[in-house]
Design an enzyme around this catalytic site. Structure first.
Site, PDB file in Angstrom:
ATOM      1  N   CYS A   1       0.819  -1.050   0.143  1.00 43.85           N
ATOM      2  CA  CYS A   1      -0.055   0.111   0.017  1.00 43.85           C
ATOM      3  C   CYS A   1       0.821   1.364  -0.138  1.00 43.85           C
ATOM      4  CB  CYS A   1      -0.937   0.038   1.245  1.00 43.85           C
ATOM      5  SG  CYS A   1      -2.646   0.193   0.986  1.00 43.85           S
TER       6      CYS A   1
ATOM      7  N   CYS B   1      -3.653   1.686  -3.492  1.00 41.42           N
ATOM      8  CA  CYS B   1      -4.066   2.056  -2.029  1.00 41.42           C
ATOM      9  C   CYS B   1      -3.389   3.098  -1.503  1.00 41.42           C
ATOM     10  CB  CYS B   1      -4.571   0.888  -1.190  1.00 41.42           C
ATOM     11  SG  CYS B   1      -3.042  -0.322  -0.871  1.00 41.42           S
TER      12      CYS B   1
END
Ligand code: APR
Length: 240
Positions: free
Chosen positions: A82, A163
């Site tokens: 992420c 993300c």
């Protein structure tokens, strides 16, 4: 000669498959899994090479579909931790330098991106070999060739998995830093998930006046694509 010219292996307008394609894939896979990312889940390089070959061998080189690459991508999905992703468009080298320096990751830092980086490949119906003489050119022959579809489907999966904050390195020395027809414009930006934040870094060649900026119309267009998907956007001029 007539028959060879019109139905033979030389009929496409793009460069042929990279010599030793299979060997390069195997060697890069071994290097990646053993040296570059030894901590990553162990991957079977022989299976990956075989899945890569089955995706296009013996098939019409102008009829590639995303589905052709399903088994390959399932063996090694292009995901990264992420907040570490870097996209690029017309800034390949620079984006890779930035990513490296900041310990971030481009598509070419994932296994499949690393394997295929800079290579060319296509097959031929009725043959179990790669066509080393020529492969379809995106503009002159067909867009649905195996190399283009590979980068599109891999890029789509890469963008879908983003993300937190991700970045894109764009070329502010072009008239349009954001090109809505590029893979980043067509495939990656439109596939970012809501709540992701995209940070655009506009880089300019030193010594040349900048041609595009964060307030220019191409970046406004990018912003409107992202607004429609609830993706947050920030743009930074002249990073260099
Ligand atoms: N090696 C060879 N060709 C590539 C590679 C690669 N590593 N990556 C992309 N390509 C092909 C694609 O067909 C792409 O359209 O080269 C073209 C590069 O064109 P640009 O206009 O410079 O950039 P863009 O089309 O936006 O593609 C780059 O897509 O692959 C993803 O994550 C990557 O964000 C990056 C973007």
């Amino acid at each position: 000669i007539y028959k060879w010219h019109y139905s033979g292996l030389n009929r496409w307008h793009g460069a042929g498959s990279t010599a030793d394609f299979q060997k390069i894939i195997q060697e890069r896979c071994d290097t990646y899994t053993q040296t570059i990312r030894p901590g990553s889940r162990s991957r079977n390089c022989q299976a990956i090479r075989q899945a890569f070959m089955s995706a296009f061998i013996s098939k019409d080189p102008c009829k590639a579909t995303k589905e052709d690459y399903n088994s390959l991508i399932n063996l090694a999905p292009p995901t990264v931790p992420c907040g570490q992703q870097v996209f690029w468009s017309k800034t390949k080298e620079l984006a890779h330098e930035y990513a490296k320096r900041r310990r971030l990751m481009t598509l070419e830092d994932t296994l499949l991106g690393y394997l295929a980086d800079g290579l060319s490949w296509c097959g031929e119906p009725g043959s179990s070999d790669l066509n080393i003489w020529s492969c379809p050119d995106w503009r002159k022959d067909c867009r649905t060739n195996y190399v283009s579809v590979f980068w599109e489907v891999l890029s789509e999966r890469f963008a879908e998995s983003a993300c937190n904050t991700v970045r894109v390195v764009l070329n502010g020395s072009l008239e349009n830093a954001f090109d809505s027809m590029s893979i980043f414009g067509r495939v990656e930006a439109p596939n970012l998930r809501p709540q992701v934040e995209l940070e655009a870094w506009l880089v300019h060649d030193t010594g040349k006046p900048p041609s595009d900026s964060c307030s220019g119309s191409s970046i406004r267009k990018l912003k409107s694509i992202l607004d429609g998907r609830n993706v947050k956007f920030r743009c930074m001029d002249n990073l260099r």
